[in-house]
Write a protein that holds these residues in place. Structure first.
Motif, short mmCIF file in Angstrom:
data_model
loop_
_atom_site.label_atom_id
_atom_site.label_comp_id
_atom_site.label_asym_id
_atom_site.label_seq_id
_atom_site.Cartn_x
_atom_site.Cartn_y
_atom_site.Cartn_z
N ASN A 1 0.85 -1.19 0.00
CA ASN A 1 0.00 0.00 0.00
C ASN A 1 0.89 1.24 0.00
O ASN A 1 1.53 1.57 1.00
CB ASN A 1 -0.91 0.01 1.23
CG ASN A 1 -1.91 1.16 1.19
OD1 ASN A 1 -1.76 2.10 0.43
ND2 ASN A 1 -2.94 1.07 2.02
N LEU A 2 0.91 1.90 -1.15
CA LEU A 2 1.73 3.11 -1.30
C LEU A 2 0.86 4.30 -1.66
O LEU A 2 1.27 5.20 -2.41
CB LEU A 2 2.80 2.87 -2.38
CG LEU A 2 3.80 1.74 -2.07
CD1 LEU A 2 4.60 1.38 -3.31
CD2 LEU A 2 4.72 2.15 -0.93
N GLN A 3 -0.35 4.32 -1.13
CA GLN A 3 -1.27 5.41 -1.43
C GLN A 3 -0.70 6.76 -0.98
O GLN A 3 -0.99 7.80 -1.58
CB GLN A 3 -2.62 5.16 -0.76
CG GLN A 3 -3.43 4.06 -1.44
CD GLN A 3 -4.75 3.81 -0.74
OE1 GLN A 3 -4.79 3.48 0.44
NE2 GLN A 3 -5.85 3.95 -1.47
N SER A 4 0.10 6.74 0.07
CA SER A 4 0.70 8.00 0.55
C SER A 4 1.66 8.60 -0.49
O SER A 4 1.99 9.78 -0.41
CB SER A 4 1.45 7.76 1.86
OG SER A 4 2.53 6.85 1.67
N ARG A 5 2.07 7.77 -1.45
CA ARG A 5 2.95 8.23 -2.52
C ARG A 5 2.18 8.41 -3.83
O ARG A 5 2.79 8.52 -4.89
CB ARG A 5 4.11 7.26 -2.71
CG ARG A 5 4.99 7.14 -1.46
CD ARG A 5 6.10 6.13 -1.67
NE ARG A 5 6.94 5.98 -0.49
CZ ARG A 5 8.02 6.67 -0.21
NH1 ARG A 5 8.42 7.61 -1.07
NH2 ARG A 5 8.72 6.47 0.88
N GLY A 6 0.86 8.39 -3.74
CA GLY A 6 0.03 8.60 -4.91
C GLY A 6 -0.17 7.39 -5.78
O GLY A 6 -0.62 7.51 -6.93
N ILE A 7 0.14 6.20 -5.26
CA ILE A 7 0.01 4.96 -6.01
C ILE A 7 -1.27 4.24 -5.59
O ILE A 7 -1.50 4.05 -4.39
CB ILE A 7 1.24 4.06 -5.78
CG1 ILE A 7 2.48 4.77 -6.34
CG2 ILE A 7 1.06 2.71 -6.44
CD1 ILE A 7 3.79 4.15 -5.92
N PRO A 8 -2.13 3.85 -6.52
CA PRO A 8 -3.41 3.24 -6.17
C PRO A 8 -3.25 1.93 -5.39
O PRO A 8 -2.28 1.19 -5.59
CB PRO A 8 -4.08 2.99 -7.53
CG PRO A 8 -3.38 3.89 -8.48
CD PRO A 8 -1.97 4.00 -7.99
N TYR A 9 -4.24 1.66 -4.53
CA TYR A 9 -4.27 0.42 -3.74
C TYR A 9 -5.73 0.04 -3.53
O TYR A 9 -6.57 0.93 -3.31
CB TYR A 9 -3.58 0.64 -2.40
CG TYR A 9 -3.43 -0.63 -1.57
CD1 TYR A 9 -2.43 -1.54 -1.84
CD2 TYR A 9 -4.29 -0.90 -0.51
CE1 TYR A 9 -2.28 -2.70 -1.09
CE2 TYR A 9 -4.16 -2.05 0.26
CZ TYR A 9 -3.15 -2.94 -0.04
OH TYR A 9 -3.00 -4.09 0.71
N PRO A 10 -6.07 -1.25 -3.60
CA PRO A 10 -7.48 -1.66 -3.41
C PRO A 10 -7.88 -1.62 -1.93
O PRO A 10 -7.65 -2.58 -1.20
CB PRO A 10 -7.49 -3.08 -3.97
CG PRO A 10 -6.11 -3.59 -3.77
CD PRO A 10 -5.20 -2.40 -3.94
N SER A 11 -8.49 -0.54 -1.52
CA SER A 11 -8.79 -0.37 -0.10
C SER A 11 -10.22 0.04 0.19
O SER A 11 -10.59 0.17 1.36
CB SER A 11 -7.85 0.66 0.51
OG SER A 11 -8.00 1.92 -0.14
N ASN A 12 -11.05 0.23 -0.84
CA ASN A 12 -12.38 0.78 -0.58
C ASN A 12 -13.52 -0.01 -1.23
O ASN A 12 -14.65 0.48 -1.27
CB ASN A 12 -12.46 2.23 -1.03
CG ASN A 12 -12.21 2.39 -2.53
OD1 ASN A 12 -11.88 1.42 -3.22
ND2 ASN A 12 -12.37 3.60 -3.03
N GLN A 13 -13.25 -1.21 -1.75
CA GLN A 13 -14.30 -2.03 -2.33
C GLN A 13 -14.26 -3.42 -1.70
O GLN A 13 -13.21 -4.07 -1.68
CB GLN A 13 -14.13 -2.16 -3.85
CG GLN A 13 -14.26 -0.85 -4.61
CD GLN A 13 -14.17 -1.06 -6.11
OE1 GLN A 13 -14.61 -2.08 -6.65
NE2 GLN A 13 -13.58 -0.10 -6.81
#
Length: 283
Positions: free
Chosen positions: A165-177
């Motif tokens: 999970n690298l969302q903090s770096r602007g990289i998508p991650y499957p976290s909301n479905q």
């Protein structure tokens, strides 16, 4: 003393029920009709494929983060053209998905284990491996761990891939479905074996894949409430916060060095204008 013995027996019996599960209660047959059958009082499911149809099933429950484990015995003999799929997926055009796909091959040649991640409907994050054993001789356990930190693919508890999970770096991650577990056996001879060069030999049909010991440990999703619920026993569980330690990182690197045959993060021809952002942060 008698009461203590009874309590221990109840605990052991309950643990056994949780461990073994009952596929009649855990999954729904989604397609294939008589090509998907559950045997032995819910302990075994066999999918079949012939020229008329393949088959598939899905978990009754949805999860927003969790771990799934399944023992699978793949199609034996000449399995070229067939795909045995085992994956987590949400629904809709912009769905999320975490894949294990086992690509059949000619008798004596190894299976290809194809892994991928789809986020908001976009995949293209493939890694492929050869297995270090014959997956058709007996059952082996294939696991997907999906938590807020990372996704980890395991084969018999050996990690083969991590997607962080690298969302903090602007990289998508499957976290909301929320996702369900799906599995299927189907014909993909236009691409599955050597890019479609080897076609399905229908004289060997029906092809069969077997599944047992489906285990889940996750946060149940409620469609009506539109939220997930983690049982109190799960809140401090290892799967929810699990990441690879030093020993398992070394196992991961060993598997990838010996058995990885394709890595999108090393495909310079495909990504001539630059690799996806997550490729900078792989182990």
């Amino acid at each position: 003393m008698v009461n203590l013995v009874l309590i221990i027996m109840v605990i052991l019996f309950s643990t056994s029920l949780i461990a073994t599960g009952n596929l009649n209660q855990q999954v729904d047959i989604t397609w294939g009709n008589d090509k998907a059958k559950i045997f032995n009082n819910g302990s075994l499911i066999i999918l079949s494929l012939d020229q008329t149809s393949g088959a598939g099933f899905r978990s009754k429950d949805e999860y927003l983060f969790g771990r799934v484990d399944m023992e699978i015995k793949l199609v034996a003999g000449n399995s070229a053209g067939t795909v045995t799929a085992y994956y987590l997926s949400s629904q809709g055009k912009n769905h999320n998905e975490i894949d294990f796909e086992f690509l059949g091959n000619l008798t004596g040649d190894p299976y290809t284990v194809h892994t991928n991640v789809f986020i908001e409907g976009r995949g293209g994050r493939e890694q492929q491996f050869r297995l270090w054993f014959d997956p058709t001789l007996e059952f082996h356990t294939y696991s997907i761990l999906w938590n807020p930190q990372s996704i980890i693919w395991y084969v018999d508890e050996t990690p083969i891939r991590v997607f962080r999970n690298l969302q903090s770096r602007g990289i998508p991650y499957p976290s909301n479905q929320a996702m369900r577990l799906y599995s299927s056996l189907w014909d993909a001879d236009n691409w599955a074996t050597r890019g479609g060069l080897v076609k399905t030999d229908w004289s060997k049909a029906p092809f069969k894949a077997s599944f047992k010991n489906f285990k889940t440990n996750g946060c149940l999703w409620s469609s009506s409430a539109k939220k997930s619920s983690c049982p109190s026993s799960n809140k401090g569980s290892s799967w929810l916060n699990q990441q690879l330690d030093g020993t398992n990182i070394q196992k991961l690197k060993s598997v990838q060095n010996k058995y990885m045959i394709y890595n999108y993060c090393a495909d310079a021809k495909r990504f001539s204008k630059g690799f996806p952002g997550e490729c900078k942060f792989v182990f």
